[in-house]
Structure formats: structure tokens, C-alpha cells
Design an enzyme around this catalytic site. Sequence first.
Site, mmCIF file in Angstrom:
data_model
loop_
_atom_site.group_PDB
_atom_site.id
_atom_site.type_symbol
_atom_site.label_atom_id
_atom_site.label_comp_id
_atom_site.label_asym_id
_atom_site.label_seq_id
_atom_site.Cartn_x
_atom_site.Cartn_y
_atom_site.Cartn_z
ATOM 1 C CE1 TYR A 173 55.794 67.468 13.075
ATOM 2 C CE2 TYR A 173 55.174 67.073 15.342
ATOM 3 C CZ TYR A 173 55.207 66.667 14.030
ATOM 4 O OH TYR A 173 54.665 65.460 13.682
ATOM 5 C CG PHE A 190 37.417 67.230 5.877
ATOM 6 C CD1 PHE A 190 36.899 68.237 5.088
ATOM 7 C CD2 PHE A 190 36.765 66.002 5.900
ATOM 8 C CE1 PHE A 190 35.754 68.031 4.332
ATOM 9 C CE2 PHE A 190 35.628 65.778 5.149
ATOM 10 C CZ PHE A 190 35.119 66.795 4.358
ATOM 11 C CG HIS A 205 59.211 62.894 11.408
ATOM 12 N ND1 HIS A 205 59.212 64.133 11.997
ATOM 13 C CD2 HIS A 205 57.938 62.706 11.011
ATOM 14 C CE1 HIS A 205 58.014 64.663 11.955
ATOM 15 N NE2 HIS A 205 57.212 63.813 11.355
ATOM 16 C CG LEU A 241 39.864 64.637 14.595
ATOM 17 C CD1 LEU A 241 39.732 65.808 15.561
ATOM 18 C CD2 LEU A 241 38.536 63.858 14.524
ATOM 19 N N GLY A 242 41.571 63.928 9.994
ATOM 20 C CA GLY A 242 41.770 64.391 8.622
ATOM 21 C C GLY A 242 42.223 65.833 8.553
#
Length: 322
Positions: free
Chosen positions: A53, A215, A131, A211-212
Site C-alpha cells: 500500500y 458504495f 497478500h 462497505l463495497g
Amino acid sequence: MRSLGGLNVPPIGFGAMVLSPGMYGEIDEDRALTALRHAIDEGAAFVDTSDAYGDGAHNERLVGAAVKGRDVVVATKFGLAVPEGESAREIPVGFEFGKLAVNAEPRLVRRYAERSLRNLGVDAIDLYYPHFPDPAVPIEDTVGAMADLVADGLVRHIGLSNATAEQLRRAHAVHPVAAVQTEWSMWRPIDPDLLAAADEAGAGVVAWSPLGAGFLTGTVTELRDGDFRHNAPRFAAGNLTANNDRYAPIRRLAGRLGVTPAQLALAWLLHQHDRVVPIPGSRTPAHITENVEAGALDLHPDTLALLDKALAGFRPAGGTLL
């Protein structure tokens, strides 16, 4: 608290990926640290990061600065930030950039871990995942090298990320797997066989993108420049409009219950299994508090039945990452 194969964590964790530039647009260091420290203060003391990241070190270093001197369970991942000069195998994904590249060869596992330990500034990683499984390396070989890290005290618990049920079963035969991390939300159901394999292993499920990718907060109508979600088919202009229309009944149900759509989505997920732990990420302290509070919501069976009925008609347009 919830148990991930014997590792106790709060019911709502925190996904730190969103705190690095290039994910949901630009962000400065002070804002990122403020968000992360607020999450810990609010009780989301289970922080998820990766050596991939940011620029390959930014996110882990940020997490290390925030958790220093705090009682926080830290999870990180390896295999995508491939050392210079090493080969990598491509993994096809559903986003427009097309593919990721992974190397989870056993000979590199300790090198990855030592780099993450330096970035995080900790003596041991609480929960360590590859990962993605490496298509050229048997999962048993990767996990065997991780087991050596546990024996040496550098890692406390082993997890798998983006793995199949078969891979989980094979890995668990080598060393106990505490958690499997997978996408799971109202708009991406978990593979039932993977959940069954987790139950067989006594492993928990860490739900990424619960939480998509934002979205399911019910607030995403357009994307800014620099937002990673421009690569995601479900956020393409026509699909995003269609998905918001299809999600309307669930937003309305949240309003009738006096909770936000994000809280309802997280509470619903927590009610699906007693060992699932969502790791939503946010840059806004108020939204972080909102997410953490969802861990205390008790949904009535009648409400869950209404949700199941509404979700049966919610068929998102466009694909997801995997």
C-alpha cells in the site's frame, strides 16, 4: 471482542489502505495520522495494512507511527511489493489496470517480514498474510516458511488473503491458520465453501471492502480525479447510477431504523457469522466513529429478514476486483 483463531480483536477493525495517496485521491500525512489515531481511540484497535500500500512502505510506516506505544493488533501482508530483481507471476483481476504481480516464494518470506517489521517498528507481526497465493508456489510451501517465522517469534498468527477454500484447507494442514481475509459485503457474498473451510479450521474471516469500497455508505454519486475506484467497473458512470438506484430500498430501510446505510451494512455483516470482522477504512473521524458504533447494533430477526428480501433484489452492475 471476536476471535480469529484464538487472536482476540474488536468486532470492527480498520483498513489503513485508504490512508495512502493514490487510493481515494491525495491525502496529507497529518490527516492520515489523525484518522488512524482516531480509529484506535474509538476502539478499532485491529489495524490492517500491507507492504504494497502506498509506495511499498508508506502505509506500514504510517501504521507504525500511529500504533507506537498503543495496545493494537497489527496485521500486514506480503508478496505484491516484489523486491527489485525478483521475478513475479501475474494475477488477473477485474479492475481496468488488469493484473497484479506476486511472488510468495519461501526464500523471500523472511525478507518480506523483516522489511515489514522495520517499517512498522514492532518486534513481531500479530497477523501475517500472503497478500495473494502465488500461482507458481504451492500454498504449503509459502505457509511453511511463515511457520518458521512463528517459531522464531517474528510472527504471532498466520492468515491467508484472497485464498480459495482448497488453499485454506491445505495451508491449515501445515500450520494453524487464524484468519482468512476475503471480500465480503452486501454487494459481494462470501464463497460458501470458503466459509465452511474457515469453520473447519476454527479460523475467523476478515472482511475487506465491507462497505463495497464506500458504495454501501449510500453517499457515492461521483468520483474525484485520482480516485482508485475509477478502475472499478461498478463505479463506472452508468453502473454507479444503476447501482445507486438498486440500493435505494436498503438506504430507505436504514433511514427507518435510524441508522446510516454504512452502519446497517456493517451490522448486517456482523450478524452473518460470529467470527467475521469487517475492516472498513475511512479518512474522516466522524465516519470512523459511525463505523465503530455499528459493532454495537443488534438487528432484530425481522429486520434481518427484510434485509435478506431487499438484498435478493440488489444485483450490482459491473464486476469487483476478483
